[in-house]
Design a protein around this motif. Structure first.
Motif, PDB file in Angstrom:
ATOM      1  N   ASN A  48       0.488  -1.111   0.358  1.00  0.00           N
ATOM      2  CA  ASN A  48      -0.253   0.088   0.206  1.00  0.00           C
ATOM      3  C   ASN A  48       1.038   1.464  -0.022  1.00  0.00           C
ATOM      4  O   ASN A  48       0.746   2.873  -0.056  1.00  0.00           O
ATOM      5  CB  ASN A  48      -0.681  -0.313   1.314  1.00  0.00           C
ATOM      6  CG  ASN A  48      -1.954  -1.006   0.525  1.00  0.00           C
ATOM      7  OD1 ASN A  48      -3.186  -0.855   0.295  1.00  0.00           O
ATOM      8  ND2 ASN A  48      -1.672  -2.162   1.584  1.00  0.00           N
ATOM      9  N   ASN A  54      -3.635   6.768  -0.651  1.00  0.00           N
ATOM     10  CA  ASN A  54      -3.040   5.522   0.698  1.00  0.00           C
ATOM     11  C   ASN A  54      -2.586   6.610   1.935  1.00  0.00           C
ATOM     12  O   ASN A  54      -2.998   5.288   3.568  1.00  0.00           O
ATOM     13  CB  ASN A  54      -2.640   4.703   0.374  1.00  0.00           C
ATOM     14  CG  ASN A  54      -3.457   3.376  -0.196  1.00  0.00           C
ATOM     15  OD1 ASN A  54      -4.750   3.350  -0.126  1.00  0.00           O
ATOM     16  ND2 ASN A  54      -2.420   2.023  -0.948  1.00  0.00           N
ATOM     17  N   TYR A  55      -2.535   7.318   1.750  1.00  0.00           N
ATOM     18  CA  TYR A  55      -1.731   8.077   3.391  1.00  0.00           C
ATOM     19  C   TYR A  55      -3.010   9.383   3.421  1.00  0.00           C
ATOM     20  O   TYR A  55      -3.375  10.298   2.489  1.00  0.00           O
ATOM     21  CB  TYR A  55      -0.582   9.100   2.760  1.00  0.00           C
ATOM     22  CG  TYR A  55       0.468   7.962   2.144  1.00  0.00           C
ATOM     23  CD1 TYR A  55       1.120   8.160   3.590  1.00  0.00           C
ATOM     24  CD2 TYR A  55       0.872   7.105   1.072  1.00  0.00           C
ATOM     25  CE1 TYR A  55       2.226   6.819   3.023  1.00  0.00           C
ATOM     26  CE2 TYR A  55       1.490   6.000   1.204  1.00  0.00           C
ATOM     27  CZ  TYR A  55       2.371   5.859   1.822  1.00  0.00           C
ATOM     28  OH  TYR A  55       3.542   5.275   1.793  1.00  0.00           O
ATOM     29  N   ASP A  56      -3.349   9.326   5.208  1.00  0.00           N
ATOM     30  CA  ASP A  56      -4.207  10.083   5.251  1.00  0.00           C
ATOM     31  C   ASP A  56      -3.841  11.037   5.979  1.00  0.00           C
ATOM     32  O   ASP A  56      -2.719  10.725   7.085  1.00  0.00           O
ATOM     33  CB  ASP A  56      -5.184   9.236   6.532  1.00  0.00           C
ATOM     34  CG  ASP A  56      -6.570  10.132   7.076  1.00  0.00           C
ATOM     35  OD1 ASP A  56      -7.312  10.945   6.401  1.00  0.00           O
ATOM     36  OD2 ASP A  56      -7.170   9.920   7.426  1.00  0.00           O
ATOM     37  N   LYS A  58      -2.767  14.072   8.124  1.00  0.00           N
ATOM     38  CA  LYS A  58      -3.301  14.795   9.767  1.00  0.00           C
ATOM     39  C   LYS A  58      -2.971  15.129  10.392  1.00  0.00           C
ATOM     40  O   LYS A  58      -1.956  15.793  10.079  1.00  0.00           O
ATOM     41  CB  LYS A  58      -4.221  13.070  11.336  1.00  0.00           C
ATOM     42  CG  LYS A  58      -4.373  11.585  10.041  1.00  0.00           C
ATOM     43  CD  LYS A  58      -5.821  11.203   9.810  1.00  0.00           C
ATOM     44  CE  LYS A  58      -6.681  11.542  11.805  1.00  0.00           C
ATOM     45  NZ  LYS A  58      -8.202  10.911  11.599  1.00  0.00           N
ATOM     46  N   ASN A  68      -1.144   8.425   8.597  1.00  0.00           N
ATOM     47  CA  ASN A  68      -0.951   7.134   8.676  1.00  0.00           C
ATOM     48  C   ASN A  68      -1.321   6.357   7.584  1.00  0.00           C
ATOM     49  O   ASN A  68      -2.041   7.469   6.201  1.00  0.00           O
ATOM     50  CB  ASN A  68      -2.732   6.550   9.149  1.00  0.00           C
ATOM     51  CG  ASN A  68      -3.390   7.503  10.658  1.00  0.00           C
ATOM     52  OD1 ASN A  68      -1.637   6.811  11.525  1.00  0.00           O
ATOM     53  ND2 ASN A  68      -4.362   7.821  11.208  1.00  0.00           N
ATOM     54  N   LYS A  70      -3.283   3.685   5.568  1.00  0.00           N
ATOM     55  CA  LYS A  70      -4.230   2.477   5.144  1.00  0.00           C
ATOM     56  C   LYS A  70      -3.584   1.542   4.180  1.00  0.00           C
ATOM     57  O   LYS A  70      -3.409   2.335   2.977  1.00  0.00           O
ATOM     58  CB  LYS A  70      -5.698   3.576   4.962  1.00  0.00           C
ATOM     59  CG  LYS A  70      -5.872   4.304   6.540  1.00  0.00           C
ATOM     60  CD  LYS A  70      -6.867   5.576   6.094  1.00  0.00           C
ATOM     61  CE  LYS A  70      -7.710   5.598   7.485  1.00  0.00           C
ATOM     62  NZ  LYS A  70      -8.901   6.539   8.235  1.00  0.00           N
ATOM     63  N   ALA A  72      -6.294  -1.401   1.762  1.00  0.00           N
ATOM     64  CA  ALA A  72      -7.576  -1.269   0.864  1.00  0.00           C
ATOM     65  C   ALA A  72      -8.070  -1.100   1.312  1.00  0.00           C
ATOM     66  O   ALA A  72      -9.907  -0.164   1.243  1.00  0.00           O
ATOM     67  CB  ALA A  72      -7.449  -1.827  -0.418  1.00  0.00           C
ATOM     68  N   ASN A  73      -9.317  -1.373   2.588  1.00  0.00           N
ATOM     69  CA  ASN A  73     -10.178  -1.483   3.505  1.00  0.00           C
ATOM     70  C   ASN A  73      -9.999  -0.133   4.341  1.00  0.00           C
ATOM     71  O   ASN A  73     -11.094  -0.172   5.509  1.00  0.00           O
ATOM     72  CB  ASN A  73     -10.564  -2.842   3.994  1.00  0.00           C
ATOM     73  CG  ASN A  73      -9.516  -3.422   5.168  1.00  0.00           C
ATOM     74  OD1 ASN A  73      -8.584  -2.215   5.555  1.00  0.00           O
ATOM     75  ND2 ASN A  73      -8.656  -4.750   5.842  1.00  0.00           N
ATOM     76  N   HIS A  74      -9.030   0.601   4.220  1.00  0.00           N
ATOM     77  CA  HIS A  74      -9.654   1.458   4.957  1.00  0.00           C
ATOM     78  C   HIS A  74      -8.641   1.897   6.725  1.00  0.00           C
ATOM     79  O   HIS A  74      -9.109   2.289   7.110  1.00  0.00           O
ATOM     80  CB  HIS A  74     -10.439   2.127   5.571  1.00  0.00           C
ATOM     81  CG  HIS A  74     -10.760   2.468   3.767  1.00  0.00           C
ATOM     82  ND1 HIS A  74     -10.306   3.467   2.696  1.00  0.00           N
ATOM     83  CD2 HIS A  74     -11.886   1.919   3.207  1.00  0.00           C
ATOM     84  CE1 HIS A  74     -11.377   4.052   1.450  1.00  0.00           C
ATOM     85  NE2 HIS A  74     -11.749   2.395   1.361  1.00  0.00           N
ATOM     86  N   GLN A  75      -7.602   0.101   6.426  1.00  0.00           N
ATOM     87  CA  GLN A  75      -7.508   0.604   8.168  1.00  0.00           C
ATOM     88  C   GLN A  75      -6.471   1.193   8.281  1.00  0.00           C
ATOM     89  O   GLN A  75      -5.571   0.167   7.705  1.00  0.00           O
ATOM     90  CB  GLN A  75      -7.741  -0.969   8.557  1.00  0.00           C
ATOM     91  CG  GLN A  75      -9.056  -1.931   9.344  1.00  0.00           C
ATOM     92  CD  GLN A  75      -8.740  -3.438   9.297  1.00  0.00           C
ATOM     93  OE1 GLN A  75      -7.891  -4.237   8.469  1.00  0.00           O
ATOM     94  NE2 GLN A  75      -9.050  -3.476  10.740  1.00  0.00           N
ATOM     95  N   VAL A  76      -6.303   0.801   9.209  1.00  0.00           N
ATOM     96  CA  VAL A  76      -4.492   2.122   9.946  1.00  0.00           C
ATOM     97  C   VAL A  76      -3.173   0.971  10.010  1.00  0.00           C
ATOM     98  O   VAL A  76      -4.635  -0.108  10.238  1.00  0.00           O
ATOM     99  CB  VAL A  76      -4.429   2.590  10.494  1.00  0.00           C
ATOM    100  CG1 VAL A  76      -3.011   3.577  11.024  1.00  0.00           C
ATOM    101  CG2 VAL A  76      -5.461   4.082  10.442  1.00  0.00           C
TER     102      VAL A  76
END
Length: 110
Positions: A48, A54-56, A58, A68, A70, A72-76
């Motif tokens: 990822n 895929n980078y949140d 914040k 964070n 993440k 593909a399923n949006h889990q960190v």
């Protein structure tokens, strides 16, 4: 070249840090119940990390930037340190992108 460092906590959980070639930690995982789950987390980082989406990006409670990564399923799957500026945070993201794919593994649990 970067490396993943796997460690085991006093309560028996596993986690990893992705370190840049200079030894600085650029991403830290959550705690995993098993070493296999920890290894799967590292593979998820490899998979990822290249995708910017895929980078949140914040902001901490004290107003400082961090990110964070993440899946593909949006889990960190990993969290950065707190940075002094958005430019420094963005360099951290680039470092993860550049180091994750070819990072070696330093298993300190054996």
């Amino acid at each position: 070249m970067g490396k993943f460092v796997i460690t085991k906590t006093a309560n028996g959980s596993f986690h990893f840090n992705l370190k840049a070639g200079n030894g600085e930690t650029i991403l830290t995982s959550e705690a995993y119940n098993s070493k296999a789950a920890c290894e799967n987390g590292m593979e998820s980082v490899r998979k990822n990390a290249p995708e910017d989406a895929n980078y949140d990006r914040k902001e901490s409670s004290i107003g400082k930037p961090y990110f964070n990564l993440k899946a593909a399923n949006h889990q960190v799957i990993g969290t950065s340190e707190i940075y002094s500026s958005t430019a420094a945070r963005d360099k951290g993201i680039e470092s993860v992108k550049n180091n994750a794919a070819e990072a070696t593994i330093d298993d300190q649990t054996v």
